[in-house]
Write a protein that holds these residues in place. Structure first.
Motif, PDB file in Angstrom:
ATOM      1  N   LYS A 123       0.825  -1.206   0.000  1.00  0.00           N
ATOM      2  CA  LYS A 123       0.000   0.000   0.000  1.00  0.00           C
ATOM      3  C   LYS A 123       0.860   1.257   0.000  1.00  0.00           C
ATOM      4  CE  LYS A 123      -3.973  -2.160   2.266  1.00  0.00           C
ATOM      5  NZ  LYS A 123      -4.850  -2.206   3.474  1.00  0.00           N
ATOM      6  N   ASP A 124       2.001   1.204   0.689  1.00  0.00           N
ATOM      7  CA  ASP A 124       2.914   2.338   0.640  1.00  0.00           C
ATOM      8  C   ASP A 124       3.442   2.554  -0.775  1.00  0.00           C
ATOM      9  OD1 ASP A 124       2.631   2.844   3.338  1.00  0.00           O
ATOM     10  OD2 ASP A 124       4.361   1.619   3.925  1.00  0.00           O
ATOM     11  N   LYS A 125       3.726   1.453  -1.481  1.00  0.00           N
ATOM     12  CA  LYS A 125       4.161   1.575  -2.867  1.00  0.00           C
ATOM     13  C   LYS A 125       3.056   2.168  -3.731  1.00  0.00           C
ATOM     14  CE  LYS A 125       7.593  -2.151  -3.173  1.00  0.00           C
ATOM     15  NZ  LYS A 125       7.953  -3.429  -3.854  1.00  0.00           N
ATOM     16  N   MET A 126       1.807   1.763  -3.478  1.00  0.00           N
ATOM     17  CA  MET A 126       0.691   2.308  -4.239  1.00  0.00           C
ATOM     18  C   MET A 126       0.662   3.827  -4.139  1.00  0.00           C
ATOM     19  SD  MET A 126      -2.208  -0.484  -3.098  1.00  0.00           S
ATOM     20  CE  MET A 126      -3.570   0.516  -3.694  1.00  0.00           C
ATOM     21  N   SER A 127       0.839   4.334  -2.938  1.00  0.00           N
ATOM     22  CA  SER A 127       0.814   5.775  -2.718  1.00  0.00           C
ATOM     23  C   SER A 127       1.981   6.468  -3.413  1.00  0.00           C
ATOM     24  CB  SER A 127       0.834   6.061  -1.217  1.00  0.00           C
ATOM     25  OG  SER A 127       0.850   7.446  -0.962  1.00  0.00           O
ATOM     26  N   ASP A 128       3.189   5.910  -3.272  1.00  0.00           N
ATOM     27  CA  ASP A 128       4.377   6.543  -3.859  1.00  0.00           C
ATOM     28  C   ASP A 128       4.298   6.545  -5.383  1.00  0.00           C
ATOM     29  OD1 ASP A 128       5.248   6.799  -1.280  1.00  0.00           O
ATOM     30  OD2 ASP A 128       6.647   5.103  -1.353  1.00  0.00           O
ATOM     31  N   ARG A 129       3.928   5.413  -5.968  1.00  0.00           N
ATOM     32  CA  ARG A 129       3.891   5.327  -7.424  1.00  0.00           C
ATOM     33  C   ARG A 129       2.807   6.230  -8.012  1.00  0.00           C
ATOM     34  NH1 ARG A 129       4.259  -1.294  -7.916  1.00  0.00           N
ATOM     35  NH2 ARG A 129       6.493  -1.500  -7.453  1.00  0.00           N
ATOM     36  N   THR A 130       1.636   6.245  -7.402  1.00  0.00           N
ATOM     37  CA  THR A 130       0.547   7.073  -7.909  1.00  0.00           C
ATOM     38  C   THR A 130       0.932   8.546  -7.887  1.00  0.00           C
ATOM     39  OG1 THR A 130      -1.075   5.450  -7.137  1.00  0.00           O
ATOM     40  CG2 THR A 130      -1.886   7.660  -7.622  1.00  0.00           C
ATOM     41  N   GLU A 131       1.630   8.967  -6.811  1.00  0.00           N
ATOM     42  CA  GLU A 131       2.068  10.360  -6.719  1.00  0.00           C
ATOM     43  C   GLU A 131       3.068  10.679  -7.829  1.00  0.00           C
ATOM     44  OE1 GLU A 131       4.550  13.726  -5.699  1.00  0.00           O
ATOM     45  OE2 GLU A 131       5.199  11.621  -5.726  1.00  0.00           O
ATOM     46  N   ALA A 132       4.008   9.774  -8.085  1.00  0.00           N
ATOM     47  CA  ALA A 132       5.015  10.021  -9.124  1.00  0.00           C
ATOM     48  C   ALA A 132       4.379  10.049 -10.509  1.00  0.00           C
ATOM     49  CB  ALA A 132       6.099   8.942  -9.044  1.00  0.00           C
ATOM     50  N   TRP A 133       3.456   9.133 -10.770  1.00  0.00           N
ATOM     51  CA  TRP A 133       2.801   9.092 -12.074  1.00  0.00           C
ATOM     52  C   TRP A 133       1.938  10.333 -12.295  1.00  0.00           C
ATOM     53  CZ3 TRP A 133       0.941   3.312 -11.471  1.00  0.00           C
ATOM     54  CH2 TRP A 133       2.061   2.476 -11.544  1.00  0.00           C
ATOM     55  N   LEU A 134       1.246  10.778 -11.255  1.00  0.00           N
ATOM     56  CA  LEU A 134       0.422  11.974 -11.388  1.00  0.00           C
ATOM     57  C   LEU A 134       1.295  13.206 -11.611  1.00  0.00           C
ATOM     58  CD1 LEU A 134      -2.425  13.180 -11.310  1.00  0.00           C
ATOM     59  CD2 LEU A 134      -2.151  13.470  -8.844  1.00  0.00           C
ATOM     60  N   ARG A 135       2.427  13.265 -10.944  1.00  0.00           N
ATOM     61  CA  ARG A 135       3.333  14.396 -11.121  1.00  0.00           C
ATOM     62  C   ARG A 135       3.848  14.438 -12.567  1.00  0.00           C
ATOM     63  NH1 ARG A 135       5.865  17.445  -7.366  1.00  0.00           N
ATOM     64  NH2 ARG A 135       5.224  16.011  -5.702  1.00  0.00           N
ATOM     65  N   ALA A 136       4.129  13.261 -13.159  1.00  0.00           N
ATOM     66  CA  ALA A 136       4.581  13.217 -14.549  1.00  0.00           C
ATOM     67  C   ALA A 136       3.492  13.696 -15.502  1.00  0.00           C
ATOM     68  CB  ALA A 136       5.027  11.799 -14.908  1.00  0.00           C
ATOM     69  N   LEU A 137       2.246  13.347 -15.210  1.00  0.00           N
ATOM     70  CA  LEU A 137       1.135  13.785 -16.056  1.00  0.00           C
ATOM     71  C   LEU A 137       0.945  15.301 -15.964  1.00  0.00           C
ATOM     72  CD1 LEU A 137      -1.143  12.798 -17.916  1.00  0.00           C
ATOM     73  CD2 LEU A 137      -2.591  12.574 -15.892  1.00  0.00           C
ATOM     74  N   VAL A 138       1.069  15.831 -14.756  1.00  0.00           N
ATOM     75  CA  VAL A 138       0.954  17.283 -14.572  1.00  0.00           C
ATOM     76  C   VAL A 138       2.095  18.002 -15.293  1.00  0.00           C
ATOM     77  CG1 VAL A 138       1.093  19.132 -12.855  1.00  0.00           C
ATOM     78  CG2 VAL A 138      -0.342  17.128 -12.431  1.00  0.00           C
ATOM     79  N   ALA A 139       3.300  17.434 -15.234  1.00  0.00           N
ATOM     80  CA  ALA A 139       4.443  18.050 -15.917  1.00  0.00           C
ATOM     81  C   ALA A 139       4.236  18.063 -17.427  1.00  0.00           C
ATOM     82  CB  ALA A 139       5.727  17.305 -15.558  1.00  0.00           C
ATOM     83  N   THR A 140       3.684  16.986 -17.980  1.00  0.00           N
ATOM     84  CA  THR A 140       3.400  16.948 -19.415  1.00  0.00           C
ATOM     85  C   THR A 140       2.343  17.969 -19.784  1.00  0.00           C
ATOM     86  OG1 THR A 140       3.958  14.588 -19.470  1.00  0.00           O
ATOM     87  CG2 THR A 140       2.692  15.461 -21.322  1.00  0.00           C
ATOM     88  N   GLN A 141       1.350  18.123 -18.922  1.00  0.00           N
ATOM     89  CA  GLN A 141       0.321  19.134 -19.174  1.00  0.00           C
ATOM     90  C   GLN A 141       0.929  20.535 -19.215  1.00  0.00           C
ATOM     91  OE1 GLN A 141      -2.242  20.325 -15.944  1.00  0.00           O
ATOM     92  NE2 GLN A 141      -4.081  19.975 -17.181  1.00  0.00           N
ATOM     93  N   GLY A 142       1.963  20.758 -18.445  1.00  0.00           N
ATOM     94  CA  GLY A 142       2.595  22.065 -18.410  1.00  0.00           C
ATOM     95  C   GLY A 142       3.430  22.384 -19.628  1.00  0.00           C
ATOM     96  N   THR A 143       3.685  21.414 -20.498  1.00  0.00           N
ATOM     97  CA  THR A 143       4.488  21.655 -21.706  1.00  0.00           C
ATOM     98  C   THR A 143       3.628  21.949 -22.922  1.00  0.00           C
ATOM     99  OG1 THR A 143       4.544  19.271 -22.226  1.00  0.00           O
ATOM    100  CG2 THR A 143       6.312  20.145 -20.829  1.00  0.00           C
ATOM    101  N   ILE A 144       2.327  22.135 -22.738  1.00  0.00           N
ATOM    102  CA  ILE A 144       1.444  22.420 -23.867  1.00  0.00           C
ATOM    103  C   ILE A 144       1.802  23.775 -24.467  1.00  0.00           C
ATOM    104  CG2 ILE A 144      -0.958  22.822 -24.539  1.00  0.00           C
ATOM    105  CD1 ILE A 144      -1.795  20.910 -22.359  1.00  0.00           C
ATOM    106  N   ARG A 145       1.958  23.797 -25.775  1.00  0.00           N
ATOM    107  CA  ARG A 145       2.307  25.030 -26.473  1.00  0.00           C
ATOM    108  C   ARG A 145       1.064  25.883 -26.740  1.00  0.00           C
ATOM    109  NH1 ARG A 145       5.408  21.010 -28.992  1.00  0.00           N
ATOM    110  NH2 ARG A 145       3.753  20.744 -30.552  1.00  0.00           N
ATOM    111  N   PRO A 146       1.233  27.169 -26.926  1.00  0.00           N
ATOM    112  CA  PRO A 146       0.084  28.034 -27.247  1.00  0.00           C
ATOM    113  C   PRO A 146      -0.623  27.562 -28.518  1.00  0.00           C
ATOM    114  CG  PRO A 146       1.991  29.364 -26.658  1.00  0.00           C
ATOM    115  CD  PRO A 146       2.482  27.942 -26.760  1.00  0.00           C
ATOM    116  N   GLY A 147      -1.942  27.483 -28.456  1.00  0.00           N
ATOM    117  CA  GLY A 147      -2.726  27.001 -29.578  1.00  0.00           C
ATOM    118  C   GLY A 147      -2.976  25.506 -29.563  1.00  0.00           C
ATOM    119  N   GLU A 148      -2.228  24.764 -28.751  1.00  0.00           N
ATOM    120  CA  GLU A 148      -2.424  23.315 -28.639  1.00  0.00           C
ATOM    121  C   GLU A 148      -3.502  23.026 -27.602  1.00  0.00           C
ATOM    122  OE1 GLU A 148       0.203  19.251 -27.710  1.00  0.00           O
ATOM    123  OE2 GLU A 148       1.119  21.241 -27.611  1.00  0.00           O
ATOM    124  N   LYS A 149      -4.383  22.072 -27.936  1.00  0.00           N
ATOM    125  CA  LYS A 149      -5.493  21.755 -27.044  1.00  0.00           C
ATOM    126  C   LYS A 149      -4.984  21.087 -25.772  1.00  0.00           C
ATOM    127  CE  LYS A 149      -9.901  19.271 -26.780  1.00  0.00           C
ATOM    128  NZ  LYS A 149      -9.561  18.557 -25.543  1.00  0.00           N
TER     129      LYS A 149
END
Length: 453
Positions: free
Chosen positions: A165-191
């Motif tokens: 369960k501790d691994k579940m928490s750590d991995r989910t946090e890391a995966w969500l952080r990667a998704l948020v980081a990818t969202q932050g690289t959206i260029r102007p005009g890109e959906k």
């Protein structure tokens, strides 16, 4: 930008009304459900019937339905360089909200275990693993309206230890952080897209570290939460109360839906609708329910088994109170005939009706919450209807392998009945003896029959 307007509620764990809005999409009044797809479409519903006969404001699509060629080849869905390629790939109307996740709901347990970087999937051609970076890149390319973050959940395991369960928490946090980081690289005009953060099905104390990072570092980038255990809604931090809640705690009956609504759930995927359709069961319930006859102790069934021969000469509609296409244009005898003849139209009509019943059910739920009579109406509903759907009695449509639990693949029996049978040794000997009695008549044909036998 996704907007969720929440009306005042009586408490943290209470039924609530809201409106989910996104520019260019139909607004969703909550509580409500979104269509649960298989390979991008509602089972038995073609895209023309999707527009004409069902009223869906949103659908849920699983990425594992489209990456069967990964990693050896590029999946076809990524081969088209067009705007909103996933929407165009599946032919989804432009005004329908599109929600993308990694796994189906309910997911099939995968023997490919999750790791720190990968999550196990069950595609149409077998099991595989997908990295969190690949999922984030896919979210950017496919351009869904809402993307549900990866959750490290060992589906199919009865007991999960504290260290896991501790691994579940750590991995989910890391995966969500990667998704948020990818969202932050959206260029102007890109959906862009909106992110729903997963809330794991473990005690709040065990995922406190993950929730703390979610609140301090990522809450500004989160537009909603995905709940995998409705009973843990009371562990949801107060700063997340205003966000829409998408349930992945698959309800088994409308009673379970009402219990989750009573805890404050907003959006649902309802797998039992597709299961009922495959079983030939016509849903027959409404909310609020009629007052129960005190002189009778029996409860009304939640559905009607259309395989029963009792409907063979019935000219009544599938459900008396329903105004869907199936009920206004056809009757029970015709539908029973279609099922008996294994005509696909039979399951199409049942699916149209069942989704119409569910839409009316949620409309009644919203009206009850607005009137302040929800708790009393739930008590009447539970007293009036059976607690579970009827059991399947007939043979459903032909089922594909990826629709089965992974444990069933180890069984030796066939999933579908054989269309033809092989001749036994005794029958072959009888055939050969019969051919020898006519050995002077058309020897060419005789040899051909012998070869075939």
């Amino acid at each position: 930008m996704l907007e969720f307007t929440l009306l005042p509620t009586t408490g943290a764990l209470a039924p609530r009304l809201g409106r989910l809005s996104l520019a260019g999409r139909k607004s969703i009044l909550t509580p409500d459900f979104i269509g649960n797809t298989s390979r991008g479409v509602i089972p038995h519903i073609s895209q023309d019937n999707f527009r004409k006969t069902v009223n869906f404001d949103g659908v849920y699509v699983a990425l594992e339905d489209f990456v069967e060629k990964y990693p050896q080849k590029t999946p076809p869905v990524f081969s088209y360089d067009v705007p909103e390629r996933l929407r165009q790939f599946i032919g989804l109307p432009p005004d329908t909200l599109l929600v993308l996740g990694a796994r189906r709901n309910p997911p099939i347990a995968s023997p490919v275990a999750n790791t720190n970087t990968d999550v196990g999937l069950f595609t149409s051609v077998g099991f595989t693993a997908m990295s969190s970076e690949y999922y984030a890149a896919a979210a950017r390319k496919l351009q869904a309206d809402i993307v549900v973050g990866l959750a490290d959940i060992p589906f199919g395991q009865a007991a999960v230890g504290t260290k896991r369960k501790d691994k579940m928490s750590d991995r989910t946090e890391a995966w969500l952080r990667a998704l948020v980081a990818t969202q932050g690289t959206i260029r102007p005009g890109e959906k862009g897209w909106s992110i729903f953060a997963p809330i794991l099905p473990i005690d709040g104390e065990l995922q406190a570290w993950y929730l703390e990072h979610l609140l301090h570092d990522m809450v500004a980038h989160i537009s909603g939460v995905a709940i995998y255990d409705a009973c843990l809604l009371d562990h949801l931090p107060a700063p997340l109360y205003h966000l829409p809640r998408l349930s992945f705690d698959a309800p088994a009956s409308p009673h379970a839906i009402l219990r989750q609504v009573g805890l404050g759930m907003d959006l649902f995927t309802v797998p039992f609708v597709n299961h009922a359709t495959d079983a030939g069961i016509v849903l027959d319930f409404g909310f609020p329910a009629p007052a129960k006859d005190t002189a009778s102790s029996t409860r009304h069934s939640l559905g009607i088994d259309m395989w029963s021969g009792d409907h063979a000469q019935s000219l009544t509609p599938l459900s008396d109170a329903c105004t869907c296409h199936a009920c206004t244009k056809h009757h029970r005898a015709y539908l029973q005939h279609l099922l008996a003849a294994k005509e696909m139209l039979g399951w199409v009509l049942i699916q149209v009706h069942n989704h119409a019943v569910l839409s009316a059910f949620f409309a009644g739920v919203r009206a009850s919450i607005a009137a302040g009579t929800f708790d009393a109406d739930v008590a009447v509903f539970e007293a009036y209807y059976e607690p579970a759907l009827p059991e399947k009695t007939g043979q459903g449509p032909r089922i594909r392998g990826y629709q089965f639990k992974s444990t069933s693949h180890a069984k030796t029996e066939k999933k579908n009945t054989k269309a033809f049978r092989k001749f036994g040794e005794e029958e072959i000997l009888k055939l050969k003896a019969a051919h020898r009695q006519q050995q002077n008549k058309k020897p060419g044909m005789r040899d051909g029959v012998d070869d075939e036998a």
